[in-house]
Design a protein around this motif. Structure first.
Motif, PDB file in Angstrom:
ATOM      1  N   PHE A  93       0.872  -1.162   0.000  1.00 44.71           N
ATOM      2  CA  PHE A  93       0.000   0.000   0.000  1.00 44.71           C
ATOM      3  C   PHE A  93       0.915   1.218   0.000  1.00 44.71           C
ATOM      4  O   PHE A  93       1.404   1.654   1.031  1.00 44.71           O
ATOM      5  CB  PHE A  93      -0.915  -0.004   1.224  1.00 44.71           C
ATOM      6  CG  PHE A  93      -1.817   1.204   1.319  1.00 44.71           C
ATOM      7  CD1 PHE A  93      -2.305   1.826   0.185  1.00 44.71           C
ATOM      8  CD2 PHE A  93      -2.165   1.719   2.555  1.00 44.71           C
ATOM      9  CE1 PHE A  93      -3.133   2.929   0.265  1.00 44.71           C
ATOM     10  CE2 PHE A  93      -2.989   2.824   2.661  1.00 44.71           C
ATOM     11  CZ  PHE A  93      -3.481   3.435   1.515  1.00 44.71           C
ATOM     12  N   ILE A  94       1.174   1.724  -1.198  1.00 52.03           N
ATOM     13  CA  ILE A  94       2.123   2.821  -1.369  1.00 52.03           C
ATOM     14  C   ILE A  94       1.440   4.043  -1.964  1.00 52.03           C
ATOM     15  O   ILE A  94       1.793   5.173  -1.660  1.00 52.03           O
ATOM     16  CB  ILE A  94       3.308   2.374  -2.256  1.00 52.03           C
ATOM     17  CG1 ILE A  94       4.077   1.264  -1.531  1.00 52.03           C
ATOM     18  CG2 ILE A  94       4.235   3.539  -2.596  1.00 52.03           C
ATOM     19  CD1 ILE A  94       5.228   0.703  -2.321  1.00 52.03           C
ATOM     20  N   GLU A  95       0.439   3.830  -2.783  1.00 51.61           N
ATOM     21  CA  GLU A  95      -0.266   4.912  -3.443  1.00 51.61           C
ATOM     22  C   GLU A  95      -1.729   4.883  -3.004  1.00 51.61           C
ATOM     23  O   GLU A  95      -2.151   3.944  -2.319  1.00 51.61           O
ATOM     24  CB  GLU A  95      -0.126   4.760  -4.959  1.00 51.61           C
ATOM     25  CG  GLU A  95       1.323   4.865  -5.419  1.00 51.61           C
ATOM     26  CD  GLU A  95       1.481   4.644  -6.912  1.00 51.61           C
ATOM     27  OE1 GLU A  95       0.725   3.819  -7.464  1.00 51.61           O
ATOM     28  OE2 GLU A  95       2.352   5.291  -7.500  1.00 51.61           O
ATOM     29  N   PRO A  96      -2.547   5.909  -3.381  1.00 59.33           N
ATOM     30  CA  PRO A  96      -3.977   5.860  -3.041  1.00 59.33           C
ATOM     31  C   PRO A  96      -4.603   4.536  -3.451  1.00 59.33           C
ATOM     32  O   PRO A  96      -4.105   3.849  -4.349  1.00 59.33           O
ATOM     33  CB  PRO A  96      -4.554   7.030  -3.846  1.00 59.33           C
ATOM     34  CG  PRO A  96      -3.413   7.997  -3.944  1.00 59.33           C
ATOM     35  CD  PRO A  96      -2.184   7.143  -4.090  1.00 59.33           C
ATOM     36  N   CYS A  97      -5.706   4.186  -2.789  1.00 64.90           N
ATOM     37  CA  CYS A  97      -6.287   2.850  -2.936  1.00 64.90           C
ATOM     38  C   CYS A  97      -6.594   2.462  -4.369  1.00 64.90           C
ATOM     39  O   CYS A  97      -6.661   1.275  -4.688  1.00 64.90           O
ATOM     40  CB  CYS A  97      -7.532   2.723  -2.068  1.00 64.90           C
ATOM     41  SG  CYS A  97      -8.931   3.734  -2.591  1.00 64.90           S
ATOM     42  N   GLY A  98      -6.777   3.426  -5.269  1.00 63.83           N
ATOM     43  CA  GLY A  98      -6.951   3.114  -6.684  1.00 63.83           C
ATOM     44  C   GLY A  98      -8.354   2.709  -7.081  1.00 63.83           C
ATOM     45  O   GLY A  98      -8.603   2.378  -8.246  1.00 63.83           O
ATOM     46  N   ALA A  99      -9.283   2.738  -6.148  1.00 66.06           N
ATOM     47  CA  ALA A  99     -10.654   2.348  -6.450  1.00 66.06           C
ATOM     48  C   ALA A  99     -11.389   3.483  -7.160  1.00 66.06           C
ATOM     49  O   ALA A  99     -11.230   4.654  -6.810  1.00 66.06           O
ATOM     50  CB  ALA A  99     -11.384   1.972  -5.172  1.00 66.06           C
ATOM     51  N   HIS A 100     -12.199   3.151  -8.148  1.00 68.94           N
ATOM     52  CA  HIS A 100     -13.018   4.154  -8.819  1.00 68.94           C
ATOM     53  C   HIS A 100     -14.017   4.714  -7.819  1.00 68.94           C
ATOM     54  O   HIS A 100     -14.659   3.955  -7.083  1.00 68.94           O
ATOM     55  CB  HIS A 100     -13.745   3.520 -10.009  1.00 68.94           C
ATOM     56  CG  HIS A 100     -14.444   4.514 -10.878  1.00 68.94           C
ATOM     57  ND1 HIS A 100     -15.638   5.107 -10.518  1.00 68.94           N
ATOM     58  CD2 HIS A 100     -14.102   5.034 -12.088  1.00 68.94           C
ATOM     59  CE1 HIS A 100     -16.021   5.944 -11.476  1.00 68.94           C
ATOM     60  NE2 HIS A 100     -15.104   5.917 -12.434  1.00 68.94           N
ATOM     61  N   PRO A 101     -14.175   6.034  -7.752  1.00 70.66           N
ATOM     62  CA  PRO A 101     -15.071   6.619  -6.743  1.00 70.66           C
ATOM     63  C   PRO A 101     -16.519   6.168  -6.874  1.00 70.66           C
ATOM     64  O   PRO A 101     -17.283   6.233  -5.901  1.00 70.66           O
ATOM     65  CB  PRO A 101     -14.928   8.133  -6.971  1.00 70.66           C
ATOM     66  CG  PRO A 101     -14.359   8.273  -8.344  1.00 70.66           C
ATOM     67  CD  PRO A 101     -13.490   7.075  -8.552  1.00 70.66           C
ATOM     68  N   GLY A 102     -16.913   5.705  -8.051  1.00 68.80           N
ATOM     69  CA  GLY A 102     -18.284   5.260  -8.247  1.00 68.80           C
ATOM     70  C   GLY A 102     -18.514   3.802  -7.894  1.00 68.80           C
ATOM     71  O   GLY A 102     -19.658   3.333  -7.919  1.00 68.80           O
ATOM     72  N   ARG A 103     -17.453   3.072  -7.572  1.00 69.85           N
ATOM     73  CA  ARG A 103     -17.582   1.657  -7.233  1.00 69.85           C
ATOM     74  C   ARG A 103     -17.589   1.471  -5.719  1.00 69.85           C
ATOM     75  O   ARG A 103     -17.087   2.304  -4.974  1.00 69.85           O
ATOM     76  CB  ARG A 103     -16.435   0.850  -7.831  1.00 69.85           C
ATOM     77  CG  ARG A 103     -16.311   0.932  -9.330  1.00 69.85           C
ATOM     78  CD  ARG A 103     -15.295  -0.061  -9.846  1.00 69.85           C
ATOM     79  NE  ARG A 103     -15.827  -1.417  -9.839  1.00 69.85           N
ATOM     80  CZ  ARG A 103     -15.088  -2.497 -10.063  1.00 69.85           C
ATOM     81  NH1 ARG A 103     -13.790  -2.380 -10.276  1.00 69.85           N
ATOM     82  NH2 ARG A 103     -15.643  -3.687 -10.059  1.00 69.85           N
ATOM     83  N   SER A 104     -18.130   0.362  -5.295  1.00 73.72           N
ATOM     84  CA  SER A 104     -18.109   0.048  -3.871  1.00 73.72           C
ATOM     85  C   SER A 104     -16.780  -0.609  -3.513  1.00 73.72           C
ATOM     86  O   SER A 104     -16.060  -1.124  -4.379  1.00 73.72           O
ATOM     87  CB  SER A 104     -19.256  -0.895  -3.515  1.00 73.72           C
ATOM     88  OG  SER A 104     -19.027  -2.197  -4.073  1.00 73.72           O
ATOM     89  N   ALA A 105     -16.478  -0.606  -2.225  1.00 70.86           N
ATOM     90  CA  ALA A 105     -15.252  -1.265  -1.751  1.00 70.86           C
ATOM     91  C   ALA A 105     -15.300  -2.748  -2.064  1.00 70.86           C
ATOM     92  O   ALA A 105     -14.296  -3.340  -2.490  1.00 70.86           O
ATOM     93  CB  ALA A 105     -15.095  -1.041  -0.255  1.00 70.86           C
ATOM     94  N   ARG A 106     -16.461  -3.367  -1.888  1.00 74.82           N
ATOM     95  CA  ARG A 106     -16.581  -4.795  -2.153  1.00 74.82           C
ATOM     96  C   ARG A 106     -16.323  -5.097  -3.627  1.00 74.82           C
ATOM     97  O   ARG A 106     -15.611  -6.047  -3.962  1.00 74.82           O
ATOM     98  CB  ARG A 106     -17.965  -5.298  -1.743  1.00 74.82           C
ATOM     99  CG  ARG A 106     -18.138  -6.804  -1.910  1.00 74.82           C
ATOM    100  CD  ARG A 106     -19.473  -7.266  -1.368  1.00 74.82           C
ATOM    101  NE  ARG A 106     -19.567  -7.126   0.073  1.00 74.82           N
ATOM    102  CZ  ARG A 106     -19.084  -8.015   0.921  1.00 74.82           C
ATOM    103  NH1 ARG A 106     -18.450  -9.109   0.485  1.00 74.82           N
ATOM    104  NH2 ARG A 106     -19.228  -7.836   2.218  1.00 74.82           N
ATOM    105  N   ALA A 107     -16.897  -4.284  -4.523  1.00 73.53           N
ATOM    106  CA  ALA A 107     -16.701  -4.512  -5.957  1.00 73.53           C
ATOM    107  C   ALA A 107     -15.235  -4.330  -6.346  1.00 73.53           C
ATOM    108  O   ALA A 107     -14.688  -5.092  -7.155  1.00 73.53           O
ATOM    109  CB  ALA A 107     -17.584  -3.567  -6.763  1.00 73.53           C
ATOM    110  N   HIS A 108     -14.601  -3.332  -5.756  1.00 76.02           N
ATOM    111  CA  HIS A 108     -13.188  -3.085  -6.040  1.00 76.02           C
ATOM    112  C   HIS A 108     -12.329  -4.269  -5.628  1.00 76.02           C
ATOM    113  O   HIS A 108     -11.489  -4.752  -6.392  1.00 76.02           O
ATOM    114  CB  HIS A 108     -12.739  -1.820  -5.298  1.00 76.02           C
ATOM    115  CG  HIS A 108     -11.266  -1.548  -5.358  1.00 76.02           C
ATOM    116  ND1 HIS A 108     -10.595  -1.281  -6.536  1.00 76.02           N
ATOM    117  CD2 HIS A 108     -10.327  -1.514  -4.361  1.00 76.02           C
ATOM    118  CE1 HIS A 108      -9.311  -1.085  -6.277  1.00 76.02           C
ATOM    119  NE2 HIS A 108      -9.123  -1.230  -4.976  1.00 76.02           N
TER     120      HIS A 108
END
Length: 249
Positions: A93-108
């Protein structure tokens, strides 16, 4: 020059270390970010990797993690020429989480698990581990900074790696979250895992790290157990500032 790695030439000392770095360098045109960096990280310990802004610490962590390619040098993981992102070897974990803001954590996390060939059940496990199970279906764009930090940690832990590399993981965490993370990392190290931790908060880091590596101006200037660093009553912050000329962490 492309990085050269060779498991066949590793020594017994390299084989016993979780991470071995030898002669690592990173050049961007004429600019040298890192030069002739060598150190090893032992298993079953939390190693603090510290340096002033611009010292090259994040660059080194990215090369260890396989995010960036070295210009020269050698990196061994568990004594072997193992791809840094091989499932079960290293989580970062070195950079921001990288998840699309429109997606849920579970989907990511499900997407990451699928790409890594991991079972979907692991997603629920890490969501519970980082305390996001109740917010798993919320859009990441609505997460606080601390929640995004927890999601990034969940992604790093997804494959239950032997080696965990974290750059400023406490950013945005409240005191309860910081204590939770400290306990999590201590438990992983005590169970034989390896944690590499970079942090600006030297006082907080001093409460958990077993070994210390300090980088300054692209070179390693100190590598010692925490007990040797604080011998004689010195604090980690005192030693860090003396090594780096009083520059900020």
């Amino acid at each position: 020059m492309e990085i050269s790695r060779s498991a066949g030439t590793s020594t017994a000392g390299q084989a016993s270390a979780a991470v071995t770095v030898e002669g690592l360098a990173k050049h961007y045109g004429r600019f040298t970010a890192v030069e002739d960096v060598s150190f090893s990280i032992r298993r079953g310990a939390v190693t603090g990797f510290f340096g002033p802004n611009g010292a090259g610490k994040t660059t080194v962590l990215k090369m260890i993690s396989g995010i960036a390619r070295a210009s020269a040098g050698r990196i061994l993981l568990n004594g072997l020429d193992t791809p840094a992102r091989a499932a079960g070897t290293l989580g970062a974990f070195i950079e921001p989480c990288g998840a699309h803001p429109g997606r849920s954590a579970r989907a990511h996390l499900h997407s990451l698990a699928t790409m890594a060939g991991l079972p979907g059940t692991r997603v629920s496990e890490v969501l519970a581990l980082v305390g996001l199970e109740k917010d798993a279906r919320r859009r990441v764009g609505r997460y606080s900074l601390g929640m995004r930090q927890r999601l990034g940690l969940a992604a790093a832990l997804l494959a239950d790696p032997d080696i965990l590399v974290l750059d400023e993981p406490t950013n945005g965490l409240d005191p309860q979250g910081i204590r939770w993370l400290r306990t999590l990392l201590r438990e992983r190290a005590d169970a034989g895992g390896t944690v590499v931790l970079s942090s600006h908060s030297l006082t907080e880091a001093a409460s958990i790290v077993d070994d210390v590596v300090v980088i300054h101006r692209g070179r390693i200037v100190r590598h010692a157990p925490m007990g040797a660093i604080t011998r004689g009553g010195a604090t980690l912050e005192d030693v860090f500032l003396s090594l780096t000329g009083g520059e900020g962490a």
